[in-house]
Design an enzyme around this catalytic site. Sequence first.
Site, short mmCIF file in Angstrom:
data_model
loop_
_atom_site.label_atom_id
_atom_site.label_comp_id
_atom_site.label_asym_id
_atom_site.label_seq_id
_atom_site.Cartn_x
_atom_site.Cartn_y
_atom_site.Cartn_z
N LEU A 1 3.53 -1.48 -0.95
CA LEU A 1 4.45 -1.96 0.08
C LEU A 1 5.80 -1.25 0.06
O LEU A 1 6.71 -1.63 0.77
CB LEU A 1 4.63 -3.48 -0.05
CG LEU A 1 3.38 -4.30 0.25
CD1 LEU A 1 3.57 -5.77 -0.10
CD2 LEU A 1 2.98 -4.16 1.73
N THR A 2 5.91 -0.21 -0.76
CA THR A 2 7.13 0.60 -0.75
C THR A 2 7.04 1.73 0.26
O THR A 2 8.05 2.36 0.58
CB THR A 2 7.39 1.23 -2.13
OG1 THR A 2 6.36 2.20 -2.42
CG2 THR A 2 7.41 0.17 -3.23
N GLY A 3 5.84 2.02 0.72
CA GLY A 3 5.63 3.11 1.65
C GLY A 3 5.36 4.45 0.98
O GLY A 3 5.00 5.43 1.64
N LYS A 4 5.48 4.51 -0.36
CA LYS A 4 5.35 5.82 -1.00
C LYS A 4 3.93 6.37 -0.93
O LYS A 4 3.74 7.59 -0.81
CB LYS A 4 5.82 5.76 -2.45
CG LYS A 4 4.99 4.93 -3.41
CD LYS A 4 5.60 5.00 -4.82
CE LYS A 4 4.78 4.23 -5.84
NZ LYS A 4 5.39 4.32 -7.20
N LEU B 1 5.59 -6.12 -4.59
CA LEU B 1 5.46 -4.83 -3.92
C LEU B 1 4.03 -4.30 -3.97
O LEU B 1 3.76 -3.15 -3.59
CB LEU B 1 6.41 -3.81 -4.55
CG LEU B 1 7.90 -4.09 -4.31
CD1 LEU B 1 8.76 -3.08 -5.07
CD2 LEU B 1 8.23 -4.05 -2.82
N PHE C 1 1.87 -3.31 -6.30
CA PHE C 1 1.65 -2.07 -7.06
C PHE C 1 2.17 -0.84 -6.31
O PHE C 1 1.59 0.23 -6.38
CB PHE C 1 0.18 -1.90 -7.39
CG PHE C 1 -0.24 -2.55 -8.68
CD1 PHE C 1 -1.09 -1.90 -9.56
CD2 PHE C 1 0.21 -3.82 -9.02
CE1 PHE C 1 -1.48 -2.50 -10.75
CE2 PHE C 1 -0.17 -4.42 -10.20
CZ PHE C 1 -1.02 -3.76 -11.07
N GLY C 2 3.26 -1.01 -5.59
CA GLY C 2 3.86 0.10 -4.87
C GLY C 2 3.33 0.33 -3.48
O GLY C 2 3.88 1.14 -2.71
N TYR D 1 1.13 -7.29 -23.08
CA TYR D 1 1.83 -6.16 -22.47
C TYR D 1 2.13 -5.06 -23.48
O TYR D 1 2.29 -5.33 -24.66
CB TYR D 1 3.15 -6.65 -21.86
CG TYR D 1 3.00 -7.53 -20.66
CD1 TYR D 1 1.78 -7.70 -20.01
CD2 TYR D 1 4.09 -8.22 -20.15
CE1 TYR D 1 1.66 -8.52 -18.90
CE2 TYR D 1 3.99 -9.04 -19.04
CZ TYR D 1 2.77 -9.19 -18.42
OH TYR D 1 2.67 -10.00 -17.32
N SER E 1 4.03 -9.25 -8.54
CA SER E 1 3.53 -8.14 -7.73
C SER E 1 4.02 -8.21 -6.28
O SER E 1 3.23 -8.02 -5.34
CB SER E 1 1.99 -8.10 -7.76
OG SER E 1 1.50 -6.84 -7.35
#
Length: 356
Positions: A251-254, A246, A248-249, A53, A244
């Site tokens: 599932l946030t709706g953004k 979400l 990679f985002g 990382y 993971s």
Amino acid sequence: MEYTKLGQTDLSVSKICLGTMTYGDQNSEVEAHEQLDYAVAQGINFIDTAEMYPVPPKAETYTRTEVIVGNWLKNQPRDKIVLGGKAAGPRRGMHWIRGGPTSLDRANIRAAIEGSLKRLQTDYIDVYQLHWPERNVPMFGQYLFDPANEFESGTYLQGAQKKWVSIRNQLETLAELIKEGKIRYIGLSNEQPWGVMEFVRIAKEYDLPQVTSVQNCYNLINRGMEFGMSEVLFRENVSLLAYSPLAFGHLTGKYIDDPAAKGRVTQFLGYAQRYKKPNVPTASAAYTQLARDNDITPTQMALSFVYHRWFVASTIIGATSMVQLKENIAAWQYKLSDQVLNEIEALHLKYMNPAP
């Protein structure tokens, strides 16, 4: 915060684990330490990192995350923190990681742990995981096992079979590190059911350390853990660390609201092939709409679903802002209704695992 025993160990870990893979690239050291302080204040005692990382992995950022975490960890009561670390295995193109390790042999595992301990400024890692299998398996968005990859020539019918360090030898090296006090328990990551069962079987047969946990991807659009692996974990008392949650985002709706929204998907083009599959946008939009129809934020629904699955011991969350982190942790308090869970299952049957 609630806590659970990890596998067959005496480790009591928070049901939420703070992931750190943005530290040193998307997050500065100051931001990272703010996140770590806040997470601990909310009752999170489980921190996960890796020598590779931050991600995406790059030569210029490699090991920064461990250095940042180590600078924070040295000022904490060490016995109150459960620290997860990971050793990178062979992976094409990552020549900067210990010269491009060709295997998970004794020399490479030892070099990995010694480097991590120094950067993390600690004498031991609580759960030391093999970041991915050395052998031929589908990983990181691949979904088909290909026997041709077993052979140097790339064809199943001809060529010499590739060599890989046996699972027994990997376990023997990890056993040495446990005996020396450098690690307490061992885990796997990005592993398949056959691999988990082989680690379990060989450990029993040769009186070697048992696998404590498996860190694999699990979310609303990747529920592959439910096909075979969940039974393995249940019967062998191995804990799932879900990463993971979400997607990679997605599932946030953004990205439904704004396809160009800031995030790893738009910032690191070509990264995370898992979420480049054709049905990902359609399924993500459907889950986003389901959440909003039930007056829940998409983030809240996606996280609560993973947090409270019976086979998930701890869920690894990550954030690039304190606003995100606070929302992610707060989602633990929300329990989905039976109605919402049934509607999620209906969507799952319609869009089954679009991001394997």
